[in-house]
Design a protein around this motif. Structure first.
Motif, mmCIF file in Angstrom:
data_model
loop_
_atom_site.group_PDB
_atom_site.id
_atom_site.type_symbol
_atom_site.label_atom_id
_atom_site.label_comp_id
_atom_site.label_asym_id
_atom_site.label_seq_id
_atom_site.Cartn_x
_atom_site.Cartn_y
_atom_site.Cartn_z
ATOM 1 N N ILE B 60 0.925 -0.943 0.021
ATOM 2 C CA ILE B 60 0.174 -0.145 0.062
ATOM 3 C C ILE B 60 0.943 1.388 0.119
ATOM 4 O O ILE B 60 1.737 1.309 0.763
ATOM 5 N N ASP B 61 0.726 1.931 -0.988
ATOM 6 C CA ASP B 61 1.325 3.608 -1.198
ATOM 7 C C ASP B 61 0.963 4.241 -0.037
ATOM 8 O O ASP B 61 0.133 5.140 -0.493
ATOM 9 N N GLU B 62 1.704 4.435 0.921
ATOM 10 C CA GLU B 62 1.243 5.745 1.904
ATOM 11 C C GLU B 62 1.079 7.081 1.155
ATOM 12 O O GLU B 62 0.129 7.703 1.461
ATOM 13 N N ILE B 63 2.058 7.376 0.293
ATOM 14 C CA ILE B 63 1.829 8.704 -0.251
ATOM 15 C C ILE B 63 0.403 8.733 -1.230
ATOM 16 O O ILE B 63 -0.103 9.837 -0.990
ATOM 17 N N GLU B 64 0.134 7.829 -1.874
ATOM 18 C CA GLU B 64 -1.113 7.730 -2.574
ATOM 19 C C GLU B 64 -2.311 7.762 -1.614
ATOM 20 O O GLU B 64 -3.426 8.566 -1.962
ATOM 21 N N ALA B 65 -2.180 7.182 -0.541
ATOM 22 C CA ALA B 65 -3.303 7.022 0.399
ATOM 23 C C ALA B 65 -3.430 8.503 0.932
ATOM 24 O O ALA B 65 -4.806 8.987 0.930
ATOM 25 N N GLN B 66 -2.313 9.220 1.333
ATOM 26 C CA GLN B 66 -2.644 10.621 1.904
ATOM 27 C C GLN B 66 -3.376 11.333 0.790
ATOM 28 O O GLN B 66 -4.222 12.213 1.000
ATOM 29 N N ARG B 67 -2.698 11.132 -0.601
ATOM 30 C CA ARG B 67 -3.074 11.962 -1.756
ATOM 31 C C ARG B 67 -4.635 11.733 -1.897
ATOM 32 O O ARG B 67 -5.528 12.973 -1.942
#
Lengths: 381, 113, 367
Positions: B60-67
């Motif tokens: 799971i891509d943390e940065i994409e989740a935040q985005r």
């Protein structure tokens, strides 16, 4: 739960619903003339109903429930073949829970189990491998079911069996792929769709460019969506915005999980172990070209069809028709609602299902039954 | 086909067999990490992955989740701005509201039963 | 006149030894390690088994074919006898937080307690598979004894049968339970009416999920334990604080959803519950997410739902929370006059969905 709770926030849902309502107005869609959005994946159907999203979105958005439920599109003959296998005394037949209650021509796996067949419900193909190791004197068959999300795990399991020389393990392969039935639906003159919510976990494996043809060749928007309610609502909004702006693109709402080009290691395993069948039978859709997978010759020793002489490996597949008077095919392709089926609630209920759509938790009919009762309640006032 | 759940990798249990221990809110299951094993396995410890039928299928891509979450927040801000605009418009229309008691504020959320 | 509840005049408790200590370690004469068909034959082997494994622990009064029981509370005019029976076939027999014996006692006690009865006596019949380890039987019996003490009941009579290998799954237990309902107390689902408040005594689903994990075939591990517990004292506390209590149900197979549906139908009322009010441990939620299960249908063995008039809800909650097994008591919903016979859940988004009875068995899914 991290990455789950945040995507269930009711306040954010309210904001999304407001934006959806505004966009629907801008498009000019109404109850009489709605925007038809198909959610392809059965898991999305389930989520839409579980959270009541179809009743929270405005009347100008209508969800058409697509054929992305691998249990629902399983022809009855395949279930019959599973039971045939399971009834052999040397076989331990393993299956995911989803398939256990699907009726074949006569009975379901669950009923066959009650009658004495050694059928075990498992969570992972790894558990089938473990069973094979533990019972070298028995033949362990795994019912390989599902779209591209599940295909890699079966492929990897076959590779493991090959490496270990686990010769009493085999897979009854019924894996299917998503793009071909979508193409079939888009070609169907009776099916009118304005946009798609794309399958999140299938895309995690195959990437998003597998859907380019939907936008380029058919001019429809598709947004690949996650499974939490905010994911679905955001995806619906993105589809509506494309429609409003006259765009037709492939967008990725589920970027936190779905890589643009899919998962290379999964794709490598799939192409190592499987090849495309020339055609495969889909309940409700008939035969579709290049939509099913079979095990390659190199792994023939782990192919239950070869080992036991059944299914597509046994000559011509048998013809089995739909249950009498039921509309499984029409419901599955979105041409009818579950309530339109003459058998819904009459001959076909969750206790006495006629078809897989009533049994599978992703099936439109089961979802309607379990969650859709509110609609009837409200209509009655 | 779809039931995938985010889980945290807490330990590599068998590096040769590519097996790791995944934790979902205190429930643990050993999972196979073949699909995400590009590089040393130890780096997976502490990361979040998507589990499906006993396999870790994606990180799971943390940065994409935040985005994504930020986009939802921003929607909230846009929404508030819109409400503010609507409010002031209504204030200007105050007189008309008095005349027409059946004036309704925009319904948020469509058909919330 | 003997005070209600004092049965000491006629039933002998286990006597302390010379030092005044309760001797929990009984000397055993039985040398057998496993149960054989001979133990079910009715002869000496069977007598030895019964004496060594069962009656030395439960200590019934005499060895007649029936227990003879007296309790002053029955002579009170208007008092009612409550009788219940149940069979226990849980698999695996032993699991974190309990075993089949604990469930047998708690389940029987709870069936009496939710009817407003004070549980008094249990019978316990055992069907044992040939080859079953006697040590396992002893552990089960010890659990039952311990649980009976805590609940304030006695196991006063029983039966033992042995069947051939394969004819039973190690041990099946059947119980019946007798209790007394004091005059003037009448709990029934049909008494529930609109306005009433629904309360559960704690987090849901622990037992169901523990059993699933314990079965081993799903290879899931957690620190979860079964919630198996007797609810007699909890019910008494609740009834004292909320004498208008209408009905209670224990949430065993079929979970909260099934119990609520039963009540809604019997009362011909609707029940509305609130999703965000349902107490669940994160591990149980996690397990449900992994397997695709709905916590509303999970089995519990130490949980009940009770219905009280609105003005007694606060008092009921306070009383429940003062008892160990009720610490997590909370309101989950209320009774309404619309959609009679149906249970509706308000979801976290403000939408609603109908919560039906469980159909068949809940199966883990991948889709």
């Amino acid at each position: 739960m991290k990455y789950v709770e945040e995507f269930r926030d009711p306040k954010a849902a309210q904001r999304l619903l407001a934006a959806i309502a505004r966009t629907v107005e801008e498009i000019g869609a109404t109850k009489e003339s709605p925007v038809y959005i198909m959610e392809i994946c059965g898991g999305h159907t389930h989520a839409i109903f579980r959270y009541g999203l179809d009743r929270l979105t405005p009347a100008g958005v209508e969800f058409i429930h697509g054929p992305g439920c691998p249990v629902c599109v399983l022809p009855r003959s395949r279930v019959d073949e599973c039971i045939e296998l399971a009834e052999r005394p040397e076989v331990i037949f393993t299956s995911f829970g989803d398939a256990m209650r699907v009726p074949g021509t006569g009975k379901s796996l669950m009923q066959a189990k009650a009658e004495g067949a050694d059928i075990r419900m498992i969570y992972s193909p790894l558990d089938a491998l473990a069973l094979a190791r533990r019972h070298p004197d028995r033949e362990v068959v795994f019912f390989g079911l599902g779209f591209e999300t599940t295909t890699p795990s079966t492929a990897l399991s076959i590779q493991m069996a090959a490496r270990e020389g686990l010769n009493n393990f085999s897979v009854f392969c019924n894996h299917i792929t998503v793009p071909p039935p979508i193409k079939a639906l888009l070609e169907d003159p009776y099916v009118a769709l304005d946009g798609f919510v794309g399958p999140g976990h299938v895309s995690m494996v195959i990437g998003i460019h597998a859907y380019d043809f939907i936008a380029k060749d058919y001019g429809k928007p598709i947004v690949v969506a996650g499974f939490e309610p905010l994911d679905l609502l955001q995806s619906v909004l993105m589809v509506l915005e494309q429609i409003r702006d006259g765009r037709a693109e492939v967008e990725n709402q589920y970027a936190r999980v779905v890589p643009e080009h899919g998962n290379p290691l999964s794709l490598a395993a799939i192409s190592d172990v499987y090849e495309s069948r020339p055609s495969f039978e889909w309940r409700g859709l008939g035969e579709i070209e290049a939509s099913g997978l079979r095990i390659r010759a190199a792994y023939r020793a782990f192919d239950a069809e070869e080992k036991f002489g059944i299914g597509y490996g046994a000559g011509s597949p048998r013809e089995v028709s739909e249950p009498e008077g039921s509309a499984c095919g029409l419901v599955m392709t979105g041409r009818a609602k579950p309530t339109d089926c003459p058998q819904y609630g009459i001959g076909c209920t969750p206790e006495t299902p006629l078809g897989a759509l009533m049994v599978s938790s992703e099936g439109a009919c089961a979802a309607y039954w379990q969650y859709g009762g509110m609609r009837a309640l409200e209509a009655a006032g | 086909m779809c039931l995938g759940i985010p889980a945290k990798i807490v330990e590599i249990t068998d590096a040769d067999a590519l097996m790791a221990m995944a934790d979902i809110s205190g429930v643990r299951r050993e999972v196979n990490v073949s699909c995400i094993a590009d590089g040393p396995l130890e780096r997976l410890v502490g990361s979040y992955v998507l589990i499906h039928v006993g396999f870790a299928m994606a990180e799971i891509d943390e940065i994409e989740a935040q985005r994504t979450l930020e986009a939802l927040e921003a929607l909230g801000e846009a929404q508030e701005t819109l409400e503010a605009i609507t409010e002031s418009a209504r204030a200007l229309d105050g007189a008309r509201i008095e005349e027409n008691p059946r004036f309704e504020a925009p319904r948020l959320g469509g058909r919330v039963s | 006149m003997l005070p209600i509840g004092n049965t000491a005049a006629c039933v002998r408790w286990r006597l302390p030894d010379e030092d005044g200590q309760m001797n929990m370690e009984r000397p055993t004469h039985l040398r057998d390690k496993i149960v054989t068909m001979a133990h079910g034959g009715g002869g000496k082997a069977m007598r030895d088994l019964i004496e060594d494994v069962f009656t030395s622990v439960f200590q019934p009064d005499g060895m007649e074919d029936q227990a003879r029981l007296f309790d002053a509370s029955f002579s009170v005019p208007g008092a009612a006898l409550a009788l219940t029976t149940d069979s226990f076939v849980v698999d695996p027999l032993e699991f974190p937080g309990g075993d089949i014996g604990k469930i047998a006692v708690c389940g029987t006690v709870n069936d009496l307690a939710v009817g407003g009865a004070r549980p008094l006596w249990l019978s316990a019949a055992f069907i044992v598979e040939e080859g079953c380890e006697i040590a396992l039987l002893r552990r089960i019996v010890a659990s039952m004894d311990e649980e009976a003490r805590q609940a304030g009941v006695r196991i006063v009579t029983g039966d033992t049968k042995v069947v051939g290998r394969g004819a039973a799954d190690k041990v099946f237990v059947t119980t019946s339970g007798v209790g007394v309902i004091p005059p003037g107390r009448s709990l029934a689902a049909s008494h529930v009416r609109p306005g009433d408040v629904a309360i559960v005594n704690g987090v849901l689903g622990d037992h169901g999920v523990t059993i699933l994990a314990a079965r081993g075939d799903l290879a899931l591990s957690s620190n979860l334990m079964s919630d198996c517990a007797g609810l007699g004292h909890l019910m008494e506390a609740a009834l004292k604080a909320a004498p208008g209590l209408r009905a209670a149900r224990d949430l065993t197979r079929g979970g909260l959803a099934s119990a609520l549906n039963e009540i809604a139908q019997a009362a011909a009322c609707g029940i509305e519950i609130v999703e965000t009010a349902l107490p669940l441990r994160p591990e149980v939620s996690g397990m449900c997410e992994v397997l695709g299960l709905d916590p509303l249908y999970l089995a519990n063995e130490g949980r009940l739902v009770l219905f009280v008039p609105e003005d007694e809800a606060e008092a009921a909650l306070a009383a429940m929370r003062s008892v160990d097994v009720g610490k997590g008591a909370c309101v989950i919903g209320h009774v309404v006059s619309h959609h009679p016979g149906m249970v509706v859940m308000k979801t976290r988004f403000g939408g609603s969905r109908i919560v039906d009875m469980l159909i068949g068995e809940q199966l883990p899914r991948i889709c």
